[in-house]
Structures are given as structure tokens and as C-alpha cells.
Design an enzyme around this catalytic site. Sequence first.
Site, short mmCIF file in Angstrom:
data_model
loop_
_atom_site.label_atom_id
_atom_site.label_comp_id
_atom_site.label_asym_id
_atom_site.label_seq_id
_atom_site.Cartn_x
_atom_site.Cartn_y
_atom_site.Cartn_z
CD GLU A 55 -3.16 -0.95 2.12
OE1 GLU A 55 -3.01 -0.18 3.10
OE2 GLU A 55 -4.17 -1.64 1.97
CD GLU A 63 -4.27 -5.37 3.36
OE1 GLU A 63 -5.13 -4.56 3.80
OE2 GLU A 63 -3.04 -5.22 3.50
#
Length: 368
Positions: free
Chosen positions: A183, A288
Site C-alpha cells: 500500500e 486484502e
Amino acid sequence: MNATSPKLRGVNLGSWLLLEKWMVPSLFEGLEATDETTFCAELGPAAAERLRGHWNRWVTREDFAWLAERGLNAVRIPYGHWIFGPDYPWHRAYGEHRHPFVEGGIDVLDRAMDWAQEFGLRVMLDLHAAPGCQNGFDNGGIMGVCEWHTQPEYLEHALSVLERIAERYRNHPALHAIECLNEPRWDVPTDYLKSFYLAAYERIRRHCPAERVAVVFHDGFRSFREYVGFMQAPEYRNVIFDLHRYQCFDRRDIDSDIFAHMAKAGGEWRDEADAINAELGLPAVCGEWSLGLDLRVVSLWAEGPFNHALEHMDEFQQHVANRGYAASQLLAFEKYLGWFFWSYKTETTPAWCFRDCVERGWLPSDFR
């Protein structure tokens, strides 16, 4: 073995080798700390005993056994750039501690790799926190700071950690993939990110051949179309694209009812998967996702208001809503090479706890 067979169905082992306060609030009791950096800096030498106890308790051999019994075949393990001990660049968030982080995480990771092998689980090792922090989130190691892309020594340290991970586990049967960076934020320039991913690929491939180990890169919160033509065969082999999908952070999502949440998962996210599979030229995973719809329980930073889709439902309706939302997401993410639920375990948030979701019947009890 390569990245394309069979489908990866797994969980993240979150807040184990990299702490997130909302997942393990008991560990932070009485502290001002908001993340692993400030946890270690605030506690100083006392951090070691507290954190090593957590490492030994939070995920055990029995957890790997439980996952395998339910037909899961993979785990994604987040770790911080300090995994090998004190050779990382200093950051002002460390205060007077030149090397605040507790040592010994690499031994825990060694053990995890062996447990994964024992139970036939494949491992994606995920550099979740880079020096200087790549996203400003607590999960990047330093909340409110996003400076990883501003210093050459931060970049170099991240690359060297990836190479050392590749070298250490190159022959480990459980190693399936190495993720370059979790991320990186949307405002890290795309060109900078791409050049980092290319350099990371080269470092990992020095030790891990393409026929054995995949290299994974995250979308950096931008459209997959920015990566069309990137890291393609034959020059680059066994590369996986990673995206994360949640519906609790954006105001439009927060204000949606459960039918809109399911429609987004089963419609928008299904269409996105079809487009990625058709256009990108790389296999993709949803690294995720969760059943989380309530921002309040995950956020140390959000202002609110904390409305969400389930707040006016009775227990039965919430149960049905969670099952429906789970199923619509699973069906979308099954279109990919695989998926990893975030996370295996939390202390107080069932919608983010895979084990709770299975035991409550929101997720299937068998993933074979």
C-alpha cells in the site's frame, strides 16, 4: 510450482510481526503510542518482553493447523523493514533511540515458514512497512508520516531487505511469493513506484527463480490501467498484481446500505476483475478484504460521523447481511488468481477476524 496454479485462498497474519493498534488494543493499554514505531520508542527496553510475548501468543502452530483443516492453502505475512535487526536508517519518530525496534522477529518468521511447510500452506512475504513510511498509515509503521519516497537511503534499505528475504528463503518449500511493498500511497509518483518495483524484481530474482517464486506489486491505490504493459513476459516472469478492496473508508461507501454494498462487490468489483483479467496481462490477487463496514472500529484517525449499514439491524439481520456481503465479495475475488482475507485474527472486531467470521457462519467453514 508457479503463480498460476492452483488458486490462492488465504488469510493475512496481520498485527503479528507488524503491530496495528486497532487489532490488538490490549497490547497498547496505558500507552500514547499509535503504531509499532511509537510503541517501541515509548517503551524503550521494556518493549522487548511485551512484544516477544505477543509474537509467541498471537499466531501459533495450532493456528496454521486450523487454517489447513479448513482448506485454506496460503498465508500473507506482513513484516517491517526492521525484521533483520538494527541496520535501518534513522527517522526522527525514533526519538533518542537510534534503533528502537525489538529484535528477533526474523526467528518468528523462520518458525512461521516451517509451520506453513508442515501444513502445506504457501507463503506470500509482504514488506508492509518501509523506512520513512510509504503511506502515513499505522500499518506502514509511522502514522501520519509518508516519506519513504523522499530519501535514497530509504529506498535502498527497502530493496536490501527484500533481497535478504529472498536470499534467506530462496530454497524454502513454503515460499510462494514476495511482495515488494504494501500500500504505497496514491501520491507517491507512479514513475517512482514503477522504478522501485523493477529494482525490487531484479533483487529478488538474484536469489529466487521465476519458476519457484512470484514477485508481487501493489497498485498503490491507482487504476490498474496505469500498469497496462508493465512487467510483462518474457522479460518479467511470474509477476502478480495486488489490489485491496474495502467499503468502509470512503464517505460514499459509508453512507451505503447493505444492498448497495453487495451490489458494489457483486457488480463493480466483478466487472473490475473481468477487466483486469482481460487487459492487464498479469494474474491478480485481492491481497486484502474484509467484512468491515464500521469505520469507528478500525480507525485511529477518522473524524466520523461513524454511521454504517448494519447499525439499525437486529442480530439476525446483521448475520444475514454479513453472510450476503461475504458471499458477494468471495464470488468477485474468486475470479482472480486468489485472495487473502484481512485478517486471520483481531481482538475486538469480528468483521475483520477470519476466525470469528468462520465460527459465526458468515464465511464458509470449508474452502476446498
